[in-house]
Write a protein that holds these residues in place. Sequence first.
Motif, PDB file in Angstrom:
ATOM      1  N   GLN A   1      -0.791  10.706  -4.561  1.00  0.00           N
ATOM      2  CA  GLN A   1      -1.519  11.288  -5.587  1.00  0.00           C
ATOM      3  C   GLN A   1      -1.037  12.018  -6.776  1.00  0.00           C
ATOM      4  O   GLN A   1      -1.732  12.602  -7.566  1.00  0.00           O
ATOM      5  CB  GLN A   1      -2.164  12.592  -4.814  1.00  0.00           C
TER       6      GLN A   1
ATOM      7  N   LEU B   1       5.158   4.430   2.627  1.00  0.00           N
ATOM      8  CA  LEU B   1       6.012   5.536   3.517  1.00  0.00           C
ATOM      9  C   LEU B   1       6.618   5.088   4.841  1.00  0.00           C
ATOM     10  O   LEU B   1       7.785   5.471   4.873  1.00  0.00           O
ATOM     11  CB  LEU B   1       4.696   6.398   4.123  1.00  0.00           C
TER      12      LEU B   1
ATOM     13  N   TYR C   1      -3.859   2.711  -4.623  1.00  0.00           N
ATOM     14  CA  TYR C   1      -5.341   2.496  -4.028  1.00  0.00           C
ATOM     15  C   TYR C   1      -6.282   2.697  -5.304  1.00  0.00           C
ATOM     16  O   TYR C   1      -5.788   3.648  -6.184  1.00  0.00           O
ATOM     17  CB  TYR C   1      -5.403   3.589  -3.140  1.00  0.00           C
TER      18      TYR C   1
ATOM     19  N   VAL D   1       4.265  16.347   0.445  1.00  0.00           N
ATOM     20  CA  VAL D   1       3.106  15.602  -0.260  1.00  0.00           C
ATOM     21  C   VAL D   1       3.035  16.557  -1.497  1.00  0.00           C
ATOM     22  O   VAL D   1       2.907  17.750  -1.389  1.00  0.00           O
ATOM     23  CB  VAL D   1       1.900  15.426   0.765  1.00  0.00           C
TER      24      VAL D   1
ATOM     25  N   LYS E   1      -6.723   6.302  -7.182  1.00  0.00           N
ATOM     26  CA  LYS E   1      -5.632   7.197  -7.283  1.00  0.00           C
ATOM     27  C   LYS E   1      -5.345   7.345  -8.976  1.00  0.00           C
ATOM     28  O   LYS E   1      -5.888   6.335  -9.480  1.00  0.00           O
ATOM     29  CB  LYS E   1      -4.318   6.661  -6.831  1.00  0.00           C
TER      30      LYS E   1
ATOM     31  N   SER F   1       0.717  -1.303  -0.113  1.00  0.00           N
ATOM     32  CA  SER F   1      -0.019   0.002  -0.007  1.00  0.00           C
ATOM     33  C   SER F   1       0.797   1.140   0.063  1.00  0.00           C
ATOM     34  O   SER F   1       2.185   1.101   0.439  1.00  0.00           O
ATOM     35  CB  SER F   1      -0.921  -0.089   1.347  1.00  0.00           C
ATOM     36  N   GLY F   2       0.417   2.295  -0.221  1.00  0.00           N
ATOM     37  CA  GLY F   2       0.852   3.588  -0.171  1.00  0.00           C
ATOM     38  C   GLY F   2       1.492   3.992   1.260  1.00  0.00           C
ATOM     39  O   GLY F   2       2.503   4.452   1.525  1.00  0.00           O
TER      40      GLY F   2
ATOM     41  N   ALA G   1      -2.545   9.088   6.707  1.00  0.00           N
ATOM     42  CA  ALA G   1      -1.702   8.088   6.239  1.00  0.00           C
ATOM     43  C   ALA G   1      -0.185   8.864   6.032  1.00  0.00           C
ATOM     44  O   ALA G   1       0.959   7.975   6.727  1.00  0.00           O
ATOM     45  CB  ALA G   1      -1.682   7.418   5.098  1.00  0.00           C
TER      46      ALA G   1
ATOM     47  N   GLY H   1      -2.130  -1.545  -3.061  1.00  0.00           N
ATOM     48  CA  GLY H   1      -0.931  -1.675  -3.776  1.00  0.00           C
ATOM     49  C   GLY H   1      -0.221  -0.282  -3.361  1.00  0.00           C
ATOM     50  O   GLY H   1      -0.559   0.695  -2.962  1.00  0.00           O
TER      51      GLY H   1
ATOM     52  N   ASP I   1       5.971  12.099  -0.667  1.00  0.00           N
ATOM     53  CA  ASP I   1       4.549  11.182  -0.690  1.00  0.00           C
ATOM     54  C   ASP I   1       3.939  11.512  -2.142  1.00  0.00           C
ATOM     55  O   ASP I   1       3.320  12.683  -2.430  1.00  0.00           O
ATOM     56  CB  ASP I   1       3.713  11.693   0.485  1.00  0.00           C
TER      57      ASP I   1
HETATM   58  C1  LIG Z   1      -3.704   7.674  -0.601  1.00  0.00           C
HETATM   59  C2  LIG Z   1      -2.712   8.132   0.114  1.00  0.00           C
HETATM   60  C3  LIG Z   1      -1.646   7.575   1.047  1.00  0.00           C
HETATM   61  C4  LIG Z   1      -1.881   6.188   1.532  1.00  0.00           C
HETATM   62  O1  LIG Z   1      -1.932   5.403   0.496  1.00  0.00           O
HETATM   63  P1  LIG Z   1      -2.797   3.853   0.590  1.00  0.00           P
HETATM   64  O2  LIG Z   1      -2.505   3.222  -0.416  1.00  0.00           O
HETATM   65  O3  LIG Z   1      -4.346   4.036   0.745  1.00  0.00           O
HETATM   66  O4  LIG Z   1      -2.170   3.296   2.018  1.00  0.00           O
HETATM   67  C5  LIG Z   1      -0.997   8.311   1.522  1.00  0.00           C
HETATM   68  N1  LIG Z   1      -0.601   9.679   1.469  1.00  0.00           N
HETATM   69  C6  LIG Z   1      -1.572  10.233   0.714  1.00  0.00           C
HETATM   70  C7  LIG Z   1      -1.310  11.744   0.427  1.00  0.00           C
HETATM   71  C8  LIG Z   1      -2.616   9.486   0.004  1.00  0.00           C
HETATM   72  O5  LIG Z   1      -3.447  10.392  -0.695  1.00  0.00           O
END
Ligand SMILES: *Cc1c(COP(=O)(O)O)cnc(C)c1O
Length: 383
Positions: free
Chosen positions: A160, A64, A202, A131, A205, A59-60, A88, A213, A157
């Motif tokens: 997005q 991180l 996700y 981000v 996205k 996952s994202g 997150a 993922g 990050d």
């Molecule tokens: C979606 C998102 C994440 C987390 O990603 P996941 O795959 O949902 O765990 C982290 N940071 C930002 C800015 C996000 O938009």
Amino acid sequence: MKIPILDLQLQYQQLKSEIDGAIALVLESTQFVLGPEVQKLEQEIASFLGVNHAIGVNSGTDALLIALRALNIGEGDEVITTSFSFYATAESISLVGAKPIFADIEEDSFNINPESIKEKITPKTKAILPVHLYGQPAKMAQIKEIAEEYGLKIIEDCAQAFGAKYYGDCLGCEQKCSDAQRNSIEGKYVGGIGDIGAFSFYPTKNLGAYGDGGMITTNDDDIAELARMLRVHGAKKNYHNEMLGYNSRLDSIQATILRVKLNYIKDWNQARQNIARKYNQLLGNLKSIVVPSFSDGHVFHQYTIRVDNGRRDELKAYLADKGIGSMIYYPIPQDQLPVYKGQYTPNPISTQLAYEVLSLPIYPELSEDKVQEVANAIISFYD
Ligand SMILES: *Cc1c(COP(=O)(O)O)cnc(C)c1O
């Protein structure tokens, strides 16, 4: 909703035979976790983004988390990030035992303000975690200069912002960085600008799987090796675990779906830009809203306006009444969430924008007629 904020059906229907075929091959292969499909995706994404390493994870959020661990960040360390993001971002810093420190954002880009970063640096600061919010690259030239001056790491990050490119900080920016710094990253994809990048796949996205993922990107061989170990329980070799790691393997069905979609991502991001440009044309003259700043590398994961005079929630309800979806990303700055209750003084711009932002429908398949319909509804709200 007649016009939902996001419609994943249209894209699946367009790609159905390709995706169903790719999934069927994975099912036949019975290689369900990591394996050749994940390896191919990693190579293709590394080559697309122009980075040396891409490492598929679960996952994202895990991307991180593992990125922070791979940079050896933990107990006693501070990481400066933005107030204004999905939780997150800050959560991953807290989960590795470090302390998130929240910088304020810029009104026009919604992204972390380099001046605010500088104010928050202490001897404990180890890294900056910008981000690229809504798909717009943060001010990376300035952020890199600060990182170099203070010896800090940078974790991007990119959840997005798959396919977003950095094209200068210059628009309206008063904190001039050196030409050399700017030129060295001009035109680069996000994820290859800092020390390490974290992507999310996700489903919502820009490059979305059909489940969870994520991906870590880096140009550094040692960081890459650590990240690869951390995703499989801290082992280089099976059953010879060297550190506390995670079970964060990307699965092959998601990888094969992403490989199909990677072929379309440039067109999709272009379509998002075209929609954003159209919205900006149609809404740009309204006095009571502010449309987002437009830059060439922006991939418009969200198209987010600012609604003045405390009427945001009223506009949202009005649109819903007309069958138009919209969302508030994010109603509460990360540092003001209940999880951190009483620990942080609010940042003024983040606090203000949390009351003003409204994200409108945007996805590559959204037709021009529908963009016009959304714009008309907003215009009629102010009539
Ligand atoms: C979606 C998102 C994440 C987390 O990603 P996941 O795959 O949902 O765990 C982290 N940071 C930002 C800015 C996000 O938009």
